[in-house]
Design an enzyme around this catalytic site. Structure first.
Site, PDB file in Angstrom:
ATOM      1  CB  THR A   8      -0.933   0.044   1.233  1.00 44.09           C
ATOM      2  OG1 THR A   8      -1.861   1.130   1.081  1.00 44.09           O
ATOM      3  CG2 THR A   8      -0.143   0.274   2.509  1.00 44.09           C
ATOM      4  CG  HIS A   9       1.988   3.751  -2.574  1.00 45.99           C
ATOM      5  ND1 HIS A   9       3.337   3.633  -2.311  1.00 45.99           N
ATOM      6  CD2 HIS A   9       1.800   3.180  -3.787  1.00 45.99           C
ATOM      7  CE1 HIS A   9       3.941   3.025  -3.324  1.00 45.99           C
ATOM      8  NE2 HIS A   9       3.020   2.732  -4.224  1.00 45.99           N
ATOM      9  CB  ALA A  11       0.738   7.312   5.512  1.00 46.68           C
ATOM     10  CG  ASP A  69     -10.032  -3.764  -1.616  1.00 43.57           C
ATOM     11  OD1 ASP A  69      -9.697  -2.573  -1.412  1.00 43.57           O
ATOM     12  OD2 ASP A  69     -10.837  -4.081  -2.507  1.00 43.57           O
ATOM     13  CE1 TYR A 153     -18.044   6.484   1.736  1.00 48.76           C
ATOM     14  CE2 TYR A 153     -16.259   4.877   1.777  1.00 48.76           C
ATOM     15  CZ  TYR A 153     -17.142   5.671   1.069  1.00 48.76           C
ATOM     16  OH  TYR A 153     -17.137   5.652  -0.309  1.00 48.76           O
ATOM     17  CG  ASP A 154     -13.187   5.708  10.119  1.00 41.51           C
ATOM     18  OD1 ASP A 154     -13.689   4.715   9.555  1.00 41.51           O
ATOM     19  OD2 ASP A 154     -12.015   5.750  10.533  1.00 41.51           O
ATOM     20  NE  ARG A 180      -7.016  -1.933   7.497  1.00 39.56           N
ATOM     21  CZ  ARG A 180      -7.560  -0.767   7.141  1.00 39.56           C
ATOM     22  NH1 ARG A 180      -7.654   0.214   8.007  1.00 39.56           N
ATOM     23  NH2 ARG A 180      -8.023  -0.589   5.928  1.00 39.56           N
TER      24      ARG A 180
END
Length: 196
Positions: A8-9, A11, A69, A153-154, A180
């Protein structure tokens, strides 16, 4: 200590996963290996997209790696934005536009707007074998943003049995229950029992 490379990029994602796995293994960014261009996420499922990302990194460097994902699935919208969550409004990673598009899409639907977040992690070990881990958290979408923490969307998502959004929670609170976290917990269990 075992070392995993995260394809991933993003951060935010790297820091989140590093903190979750810090006692089990070292998680490094894909760019720490050298050049890594994120491939097009062209699959129709979260598993498919996570596999594309992990395989692209593994093919370049042949190191144990993971990719994830994540999608938000809203019942009233037939599961949308789903696999297109990161680019729901058209541009990849435009969180503000994505949240606005979600609320606009829901405006004609009666509340409550039930939803769930799902995270799929794909691990490719040093032998090139794939392993899959899935975490899910149910909740609902609210009609306005609340909270300043988190991303994506948090600020619109209230998890089941809570009265505040992910964005109103501290990182520690969110990480205790998130989709996650649930996927990473399964990954952690796997890593403690298997070599890479």
């Amino acid at each position: 200590m075992k070392v995993l490379y995260l394809a991933t990029h993003n951060a935010h994602k790297l820091l989140e996963i590093q903190s979750m796995l810090e006692e089990t293994c070292e998680v490094r960014s894909a760019s720490s290996l050298g050049h890594y261009t994120a491939p097009e996420e062209s699959a129709s499922t979260l598993l498919g997209n996570a596999t594309i990302k992990a395989q692209a990194l593994y093919d370049l460097y042949h190191k144990p790696c993971i990719a994830d994902d994540t999608g938000l699935f809203v019942e009233a919208l037939g599961g949308d934005p789903g696999v297109h969550s990161a680019r729901y409004a058209g541009r990849d990673g435009d969180d503000v536009a994505n949240r606005k598009h979600l609320l606009d899409s829901l405006a004609s639907h009666p509340e409550p707007w039930r939803a769930y977040f799902e995270c799929v992690i794909v691990l490719i070990d040093s032998q090139g074998e794939e392993h899959h881990f899935v975490g899910r958290v149910a909740g609902r979408i609210i009609d306005h943003e609340e909270g300043a923490e988190g991303f994506g969307y948090d600020s619109l998502f209230v998890p089941e049995d809570f009265d505040k959004t992910f964005a109103m929670m501290s990182p520690q609170e969110k990480n205790a229950i998130s989709h996650r976290t649930r996927a990473v917990d399964q990954l952690r269990t796997y890593l403690t029992r298997h070599s890479l």
